[in-house]
Design a protein around this motif. Structure first.
Motif, PDB file in Angstrom:
ATOM      1  N   VAL A  73       0.732  -1.261   0.045  1.00  0.00           N
ATOM      2  CA  VAL A  73       0.212   0.081   0.049  1.00  0.00           C
ATOM      3  C   VAL A  73       0.800   1.143   0.115  1.00  0.00           C
ATOM      4  O   VAL A  73       0.388   2.337  -0.101  1.00  0.00           O
ATOM      5  N   GLY A  74       1.887   1.111   0.182  1.00  0.00           N
ATOM      6  CA  GLY A  74       2.981   2.505   0.569  1.00  0.00           C
ATOM      7  C   GLY A  74       2.412   3.166   1.695  1.00  0.00           C
ATOM      8  O   GLY A  74       1.447   2.874   2.306  1.00  0.00           O
ATOM      9  N   ILE A  75       3.106   4.362   2.068  1.00  0.00           N
ATOM     10  CA  ILE A  75       2.802   5.136   3.300  1.00  0.00           C
ATOM     11  C   ILE A  75       1.666   5.987   2.831  1.00  0.00           C
ATOM     12  O   ILE A  75       1.594   6.786   1.752  1.00  0.00           O
ATOM     13  N   GLY A  76       0.512   6.040   3.508  1.00  0.00           N
ATOM     14  CA  GLY A  76      -0.562   6.879   3.149  1.00  0.00           C
ATOM     15  C   GLY A  76      -1.605   6.639   4.091  1.00  0.00           C
ATOM     16  O   GLY A  76      -1.535   6.055   5.332  1.00  0.00           O
ATOM     17  N   LYS A  77      -2.946   6.765   3.739  1.00  0.00           N
ATOM     18  CA  LYS A  77      -4.135   6.414   4.288  1.00  0.00           C
ATOM     19  C   LYS A  77      -4.384   4.867   4.909  1.00  0.00           C
ATOM     20  O   LYS A  77      -4.746   4.919   6.116  1.00  0.00           O
ATOM     21  N   GLU A  78      -3.791   3.860   4.223  1.00  0.00           N
ATOM     22  CA  GLU A  78      -4.037   2.560   4.616  1.00  0.00           C
ATOM     23  C   GLU A  78      -2.816   2.106   5.837  1.00  0.00           C
ATOM     24  O   GLU A  78      -3.170   1.388   6.656  1.00  0.00           O
ATOM     25  N   CYS A  79      -1.813   2.642   5.634  1.00  0.00           N
ATOM     26  CA  CYS A  79      -0.646   2.567   6.586  1.00  0.00           C
ATOM     27  C   CYS A  79       0.176   3.790   6.753  1.00  0.00           C
ATOM     28  O   CYS A  79       0.706   4.358   5.609  1.00  0.00           O
ATOM     29  N   SER A  80       0.201   4.581   7.771  1.00  0.00           N
ATOM     30  CA  SER A  80       0.895   5.633   8.171  1.00  0.00           C
ATOM     31  C   SER A  80       2.224   5.263   8.849  1.00  0.00           C
ATOM     32  O   SER A  80       2.423   4.148   9.473  1.00  0.00           O
ATOM     33  N   PHE A  81       3.155   6.221   9.068  1.00  0.00           N
ATOM     34  CA  PHE A  81       4.452   6.014   9.648  1.00  0.00           C
ATOM     35  C   PHE A  81       4.086   5.615  11.101  1.00  0.00           C
ATOM     36  O   PHE A  81       4.803   5.117  11.829  1.00  0.00           O
ATOM     37  N   GLU A  82       2.986   6.123  11.514  1.00  0.00           N
ATOM     38  CA  GLU A  82       2.511   6.010  13.086  1.00  0.00           C
ATOM     39  C   GLU A  82       2.177   4.365  13.398  1.00  0.00           C
ATOM     40  O   GLU A  82       2.241   3.922  14.497  1.00  0.00           O
ATOM     41  N   ASP A  83       1.666   3.767  12.348  1.00  0.00           N
ATOM     42  CA  ASP A  83       1.462   2.535  12.325  1.00  0.00           C
ATOM     43  C   ASP A  83       2.654   1.462  12.277  1.00  0.00           C
ATOM     44  O   ASP A  83       2.271   0.380  12.593  1.00  0.00           O
ATOM     45  N   ILE A  84       3.890   1.933  12.271  1.00  0.00           N
ATOM     46  CA  ILE A  84       4.918   1.013  11.978  1.00  0.00           C
ATOM     47  C   ILE A  84       5.981   1.664  13.064  1.00  0.00           C
ATOM     48  O   ILE A  84       6.358   2.814  13.091  1.00  0.00           O
ATOM     49  N   THR A  85       6.409   0.862  14.237  1.00  0.00           N
ATOM     50  CA  THR A  85       7.152   1.031  15.053  1.00  0.00           C
ATOM     51  C   THR A  85       8.513   0.134  15.026  1.00  0.00           C
ATOM     52  O   THR A  85       8.484  -0.992  14.950  1.00  0.00           O
ATOM     53  N   ILE A  86       9.780   0.886  15.502  1.00  0.00           N
ATOM     54  CA  ILE A  86      11.083   0.019  15.440  1.00  0.00           C
ATOM     55  C   ILE A  86      11.513   0.447  16.733  1.00  0.00           C
ATOM     56  O   ILE A  86      11.619   1.262  17.281  1.00  0.00           O
ATOM     57  N   SER A  87      12.290  -0.837  17.308  1.00  0.00           N
ATOM     58  CA  SER A  87      13.058  -0.797  18.495  1.00  0.00           C
ATOM     59  C   SER A  87      14.108  -1.735  18.077  1.00  0.00           C
ATOM     60  O   SER A  87      14.585  -2.048  17.108  1.00  0.00           O
ATOM     61  N   LYS A  88      14.750  -2.056  19.305  1.00  0.00           N
ATOM     62  CA  LYS A  88      15.849  -2.841  19.156  1.00  0.00           C
ATOM     63  C   LYS A  88      16.225  -3.857  20.409  1.00  0.00           C
ATOM     64  O   LYS A  88      15.541  -3.594  21.434  1.00  0.00           O
ATOM     65  N   THR A  89      16.669  -5.101  20.129  1.00  0.00           N
ATOM     66  CA  THR A  89      16.940  -6.071  21.163  1.00  0.00           C
ATOM     67  C   THR A  89      17.946  -5.420  21.828  1.00  0.00           C
ATOM     68  O   THR A  89      18.772  -4.460  21.684  1.00  0.00           O
ATOM     69  N   ILE A  90      18.094  -6.458  23.068  1.00  0.00           N
ATOM     70  CA  ILE A  90      19.473  -5.838  23.929  1.00  0.00           C
ATOM     71  C   ILE A  90      20.839  -5.866  23.120  1.00  0.00           C
ATOM     72  O   ILE A  90      21.609  -5.156  23.426  1.00  0.00           O
ATOM     73  N   LYS A  91      20.732  -6.656  22.338  1.00  0.00           N
ATOM     74  CA  LYS A  91      22.055  -6.910  21.410  1.00  0.00           C
ATOM     75  C   LYS A  91      22.011  -5.832  20.392  1.00  0.00           C
ATOM     76  O   LYS A  91      23.063  -5.932  19.337  1.00  0.00           O
ATOM     77  N   GLY A  92      20.856  -4.963  20.070  1.00  0.00           N
ATOM     78  CA  GLY A  92      20.886  -4.062  18.920  1.00  0.00           C
ATOM     79  C   GLY A  92      20.414  -4.492  17.757  1.00  0.00           C
ATOM     80  O   GLY A  92      20.290  -3.721  16.779  1.00  0.00           O
ATOM     81  N   ALA A  93      19.766  -5.629  17.558  1.00  0.00           N
ATOM     82  CA  ALA A  93      18.981  -6.086  16.423  1.00  0.00           C
ATOM     83  C   ALA A  93      17.806  -5.377  16.252  1.00  0.00           C
ATOM     84  O   ALA A  93      16.959  -4.976  17.163  1.00  0.00           O
ATOM     85  N   PRO A  94      17.225  -4.875  15.098  1.00  0.00           N
ATOM     86  CA  PRO A  94      16.004  -3.948  15.008  1.00  0.00           C
ATOM     87  C   PRO A  94      14.787  -5.162  15.016  1.00  0.00           C
ATOM     88  O   PRO A  94      14.789  -6.374  14.549  1.00  0.00           O
ATOM     89  N   ILE A  95      13.665  -4.552  15.896  1.00  0.00           N
ATOM     90  CA  ILE A  95      12.526  -5.031  15.826  1.00  0.00           C
ATOM     91  C   ILE A  95      11.492  -4.310  15.224  1.00  0.00           C
ATOM     92  O   ILE A  95      11.390  -3.301  15.372  1.00  0.00           O
ATOM     93  N   LEU A  96      10.611  -4.924  14.553  1.00  0.00           N
ATOM     94  CA  LEU A  96       9.332  -4.150  13.860  1.00  0.00           C
ATOM     95  C   LEU A  96       8.310  -4.680  14.511  1.00  0.00           C
ATOM     96  O   LEU A  96       7.943  -5.824  14.785  1.00  0.00           O
ATOM     97  N   LYS A  97       7.447  -3.546  14.780  1.00  0.00           N
ATOM     98  CA  LYS A  97       6.194  -3.889  15.433  1.00  0.00           C
ATOM     99  C   LYS A  97       5.008  -2.877  14.615  1.00  0.00           C
ATOM    100  O   LYS A  97       5.254  -2.053  14.338  1.00  0.00           O
ATOM    101  N   LEU A  98       3.711  -3.708  14.238  1.00  0.00           N
ATOM    102  CA  LEU A  98       2.695  -3.164  13.423  1.00  0.00           C
ATOM    103  C   LEU A  98       1.786  -2.683  14.468  1.00  0.00           C
ATOM    104  O   LEU A  98       1.364  -3.517  15.643  1.00  0.00           O
ATOM    105  N   SER A  99       0.960  -1.634  14.288  1.00  0.00           N
ATOM    106  CA  SER A  99      -0.217  -1.466  15.080  1.00  0.00           C
ATOM    107  C   SER A  99      -1.143  -2.484  15.114  1.00  0.00           C
ATOM    108  O   SER A  99      -1.437  -3.180  14.175  1.00  0.00           O
ATOM    109  N   GLN A 100      -1.926  -2.466  16.063  1.00  0.00           N
ATOM    110  CA  GLN A 100      -3.281  -3.321  15.941  1.00  0.00           C
ATOM    111  C   GLN A 100      -4.042  -3.195  14.792  1.00  0.00           C
ATOM    112  O   GLN A 100      -4.607  -4.240  14.036  1.00  0.00           O
ATOM    113  N   ARG A 101      -4.411  -2.072  14.088  1.00  0.00           N
ATOM    114  CA  ARG A 101      -5.167  -1.662  13.018  1.00  0.00           C
ATOM    115  C   ARG A 101      -4.316  -2.537  11.925  1.00  0.00           C
ATOM    116  O   ARG A 101      -5.138  -3.219  11.133  1.00  0.00           O
ATOM    117  N   ILE A 102      -3.263  -2.182  11.718  1.00  0.00           N
ATOM    118  CA  ILE A 102      -2.497  -3.008  10.720  1.00  0.00           C
ATOM    119  C   ILE A 102      -2.518  -4.518  10.743  1.00  0.00           C
ATOM    120  O   ILE A 102      -2.840  -5.100   9.660  1.00  0.00           O
TER     121      ILE A 102
END
Length: 118
Positions: free
Chosen positions: A58-87
């Motif tokens: 869908v690309g970034i827009g109405k169906e999926c915004s930047f706020e629907d996608i969250t990036i964090s990291k593990t203790i070792k620094g690996a990226p973690i991707l989390k999506l909103s409940q809506r997505i």
């Protein structure tokens, strides 16, 4: 579903130099900004969110915004991707995987999304 995105790091560097944290707040939460060490990290996060939207088709827009996608990291620094409940609900997502790399002038992110089989 797979998505990939590439960004020239200097593009992000110019945005940050010109607009500071305002540039980052356009696509990152305050918690995500705390993880940004420099313009290379910010570039990887941008590519991650773009790659996620591409994986959803869908690309970034109405169906999926930047706020629907969250990036964090593990203790070792690996990226973690989390999506909103809506997505997760709208796209029937079971699990996510994210890989980010930086080389020379570019940052690349690859996202794999697994759908629930109903």
């Amino acid at each position: 579903m797979i998505g990939i995105d590439l960004i020239k790091i200097s593009r992000m560097s110019h945005l940050i130099e010109r607009f500071g944290d305002k540039a980052l707040l356009r696509f990152l939460s305050k918690e995500e900004i705390k993880l940004v060490k420099n313009h290379k990290t910010a570039s990887g996060f941008w590519a991650s969110k773009e790659a996620t939207a591409k994986a959803l088709g869908v690309g970034i827009g109405k169906e999926c915004s930047f706020e629907d996608i969250t990036i964090s990291k593990t203790i070792k620094g690996a990226p973690i991707l989390k999506l909103s409940q809506r997505i997760n609900k709208n796209f029937n997502i079971k699990s996510t995987s994210l890989s980010i790399t930086h080389d020379g002038d570019y940052a690349v992110a690859v996202v794999a999304l697994e759908e629930n089989k109903s």
